[in-house]
Scaffold this motif. Structure first.
Motif: not given
Length: 266
Positions: A164-165, A184-186, A189-191
């Protein structure tokens, strides 16, 4: 592109040379250049057999191909397979994963790195640019994760890493399609880290701490001058990725990591 066309010695069974990732197989999406290529090399140097996955089979506007990256890994003593893969196309992703499993016997590590850059203000962002960021930077992460996940479960665990960034946190600097898609990608992945703890799979996000001047950045960064103190070498995030690739659910999981914090520079 076949293994023979890349000049590789042949994929074997995924048992690489000695190192912290010896015996592991890694699938690196978006590995034809930049951060993905550096991570692919770092994983191979750590002993993993690496699937170098991306769309770039031939040289285009932005330099870098999967065959060239795989050949460099092989030339340095590592083991790699170039795998054509469009992360926004479910069939292409499934074929790439199947080719990796056929060559190496399974997958232990996923690096979801493929990405496109658009940092223009919302009011001047064409819909096609917005949609492309979502398709590649978010849906692409979903598709490679969905395809690789059964392989990690079959191996009894492993590690999944989304690149990510730091721009996700820079809300004082406005909004753009790139940062929104990476945010949204974070969340995805956290979920997933919670969902997959019982499967012994570590799920983390990783970003550079500073700007990595990749070929993609040079092509799409708008000609911005980046001060030297704000530039991070790609090898730094590669070292951080190797550390996270060695995790399972008993170690680091459910985190968003910044490369130079995870692996402090000496």
């Amino acid at each position: 592109m076949s293994v023979g066309e890349s000049g590789t010695r042949g994929p074997g069974n995924g048992r690489g040379p000695g190192g912290p990732l010896a015996g592991k197989v890694a699938f690196v999406a978006g590995a034809s250049r930049g951060i993905g290529a550096a991570i692919a090399q770092g994983l191979a140097d750590a002993g993993a057999a690496v699937a170098v996955a991306a769309r770039s089979e031939t040289e285009g506007r932005v330099p870098g191909t999967i065959g060239a990256v795989a050949a460099r890994i092989e030339a340095s003593g590592g083991r790699a397979l170039p795998v054509p893969c469009d992360v926004s196309d479910e069939e292409s992703v499934e074929q790439a994963v199947a080719a990796t499993v056929s060559a190496f016997g399974g997958i232990d590590v996923l690096i979801a790195n493929a990405g496109v850059l658009w940092m223009g203000p919302v009011e001047t962002t064409p819909l096609k640019r917005w949609q492309r960021c979502i398709d590649v930077n978010l849906t692409g992460v979903f598709l490679v994760t969905k395809a690789v996940l059964p392989q990690l479960k079959a191996r009894g665990g492993g590690s999944m890493i989304a690149i990510t960034t730091t721009g996700v946190d820079m809300i004082d600097r406005g909004a753009n399609a790139y940062w929104v898609s990476k945010a949204a990608a974070e969340r995805l992945y956290l979920g997933l880290a919670s969902d997959l703890r019982g499967d012994n799979i570590a799920v983390n996000c990783l970003s550079p701490s500073r700007v990595v001047l990749t070929e993609g950045w040079q092509a799409a960064g708008g000609g911005r001058e980046i001060p030297e103190e704000m530039v991070e070498p790609p090898e730094t995030i590669a070292r951080a990725a190797v550390l996270l690739a060695g995790q399972d659910a008993s170690g680091i999981t459910g985190t968003v990591q910044r490369s130079e914090i995870l692996v402090p520079q000496g």
